[in-house]
Write a protein that holds these residues in place. Structure first.
Motif, short mmCIF file in Angstrom:
data_model
loop_
_atom_site.label_atom_id
_atom_site.label_comp_id
_atom_site.label_asym_id
_atom_site.label_seq_id
_atom_site.Cartn_x
_atom_site.Cartn_y
_atom_site.Cartn_z
N LEU A 1 13.11 7.03 4.42
CA LEU A 1 12.12 7.81 3.67
C LEU A 1 11.77 7.12 2.36
N ASP A 2 12.77 6.55 1.70
CA ASP A 2 12.50 5.85 0.43
C ASP A 2 11.58 4.65 0.66
N LEU A 3 11.82 3.91 1.74
CA LEU A 3 10.98 2.75 2.04
C LEU A 3 9.55 3.17 2.38
N PHE A 4 9.42 4.23 3.18
CA PHE A 4 8.09 4.74 3.51
C PHE A 4 7.34 5.13 2.23
N ASN A 5 7.99 5.93 1.42
CA ASN A 5 7.32 6.47 0.23
C ASN A 5 6.96 5.39 -0.77
N ILE B 1 3.71 4.07 0.73
CA ILE B 1 2.64 5.06 0.89
C ILE B 1 2.14 5.58 -0.45
N ASN B 2 3.01 5.66 -1.44
CA ASN B 2 2.61 6.20 -2.74
C ASN B 2 1.74 5.25 -3.55
N ARG B 3 1.59 4.02 -3.07
CA ARG B 3 0.66 3.09 -3.71
C ARG B 3 -0.71 3.29 -3.07
N ASP B 4 -1.71 3.62 -3.86
CA ASP B 4 -3.03 3.95 -3.32
C ASP B 4 -3.61 2.84 -2.46
N ASP B 5 -3.32 1.57 -2.81
CA ASP B 5 -3.93 0.46 -2.08
C ASP B 5 -3.13 0.10 -0.83
N SER B 6 -2.10 0.89 -0.52
CA SER B 6 -1.27 0.55 0.64
C SER B 6 -1.33 1.61 1.73
N LEU B 7 -2.25 2.56 1.60
CA LEU B 7 -2.32 3.61 2.59
C LEU B 7 -2.65 3.01 3.96
N LEU C 1 1.38 3.58 9.37
CA LEU C 1 2.57 3.82 8.57
C LEU C 1 2.77 5.31 8.31
N LEU C 2 1.68 6.00 7.99
CA LEU C 2 1.76 7.44 7.78
C LEU C 2 2.19 8.17 9.05
N SER C 3 1.70 7.69 10.19
CA SER C 3 2.10 8.31 11.45
C SER C 3 3.60 8.14 11.68
N LYS C 4 4.11 6.95 11.41
CA LYS C 4 5.53 6.71 11.60
C LYS C 4 6.37 7.54 10.64
N LEU C 5 5.84 7.76 9.45
CA LEU C 5 6.53 8.68 8.53
C LEU C 5 6.60 10.07 9.16
#
Length: 364
Positions: free
Chosen positions: A188-192, A195-201, A205-209
């Motif tokens: 979860l830490d690695l995902f966030n 994902i929390n960087r706007d230019d990395s959406l 990746l969001l689906s896997k989260l």
């Protein structure tokens, strides 16, 4: 049975980034190597590389490294991990001056930087875990992630996007290692972090989260992650170069289907998977999961037909171990003479499968 929401796969690690010259200008007979890789002819690649080496057909340093990339990748696909490790060990220090363009001005005037392809660096990080050395593998993956992030900081706009995709790919590799050990908090830490960087959406990746959140029981969090993708799609905030419209729409449908599947609403899940398949006949995840939903609906005959038809229609795409394992399980449930049916399937697979296909998945 494995529903395999989103199968892991390697990126185009052996695909050159440059399109300004022909492939064979980039490395000796590169077109032929790529064609063999696309067909899954990994043994033929080993033979071709061995022949090129024995006949001294590789004249420049990058030729040797390109061929080594194909050779080690082929060994890895064939599960010959010890042999792959031995080849990689021959390189010794990947950051040695021997692997810098500026060390060979006669071949690469005015060029600087590393000759080592990213694919070799990734294989160097991957192999230890394949040999059972999980901690060493993780250490190498994290070191490579640091290497990539340094390149992201220093590269121009053209290279930036390439290295950012490699960063996302490596984070996914690392997450896979931690998931296997059920280290969910680290995942979860690695995902966030990404994902929390706007230019990395990234919608994948969001689906896997979302899939991870479902595994740990955070159903509301999963639905929120999936909804975020739909909002991004409606607002046009997804890179249209990296994802086609059909890919994005199928991703949304598969996410919706997974929510229905977890809620045991198999009829609604089938409807979502049908939309995917109508849009893309090669969406094997949707095909596989539709068949499983039909099985849960006690329609075993149709579930078998779905998988058999996919193997007949798009064998090069549908022929993977997960789908075949599920089909064989359905045969065992449906037929008394399932051994004969699986034997027929196994014989067909031996004729059309790539070299790295695990034939034991038929359980004959």
């Amino acid at each position: 049975m494995d529903t395999n929401p989103e199968s892991e796969s390697e990126p185009d690690l052996l695909k050159p980034q440059s399109t300004e010259t022909s492939l064979n200008d980039l490395a000796h007979d590169l077109t032929s190597l790529l064609e063999l890789a696309q067909r899954g002819s990994w043994r033929s690649i080993l033979d071709k590389v061995t022949r090129a080496r024995s006949l001294s057909l590789l004249s420049k340093p990058h030729d040797h490294l390109t061929y080594l990339s194909f050779y080690v990748f082929s060994l890895t696909k064939l599960r010959r991990f010890a042999d792959a490790a031995s080849e990689l060990d021959s390189l010794q220090d990947l950051d040695s001056h021997r692997y810098l363009y500026e060390s060979y001005p006669q071949f690469y005037p005015n060029r600087t930087g590393s000759l080592i392809p990213f694919s070799l660096r990734w294989l160097h990080a991957l192999i230890p875990s394949k040999l059972g050395n999980r901690l060493e593998g993780l250490d190498r993956l994290y070191s490579l992630l640091d290497f990539v992030r340094q390149r992201i900081k220093s590269k121009n706009n053209v290279s930036f996007n390439v290295w950012r995709k490699r960063e996302v790919f490596l984070v996914n590799c690392i997450i896979g290692q931690h998931l296997a050990a059920k280290e969910f908090v680290v995942c979860l830490d690695l995902f966030n972090e990404l994902i929390n960087r706007d230019d990395s959406l990234d919608p994948v990746l969001l689906s896997k989260l979302g899939y991870l959140q479902m595994q740990i029981g955070d159903f509301d969090g999963a639905k929120s992650s999936f909804s975020r993708i739909e909002s991004m799609l409606k607002e046009g905030r997804i890179d249209s170069v990296s994802f086609s419209e059909s890919e994005l729409n199928n991703l949304v449908n598969r996410n919706r289907a997974l929510v229905f599947l977890v809620g045991k609403d198999y009829v609604s899940a089938v409807r979502e998977y049908d939309e995917c398949i109508e849009r893309d006949h090669e969406d094997v995840v949707a095909i596989n999961n539709k068949a499983i939903c039909l099985m849960y609906l006690r329609d075993l005959s149709d579930s078998i037909k779905v998988l058999e038809n996919s193997l007949e229609r798009v064998p090069t795409v549908a022929l993977n171990e997960t789908l075949v394992v599920n089909l064989c399980s359905m045969y065992e449930l449906a037929y008394i003479n399932h051994s004969d049916i699986k034997s027929t399937l196994s014989n067909w697979i031996s004729l059309v499968a790539p070299d790295d296909f695990d034939a034991t998945c038929t359980r004959i």
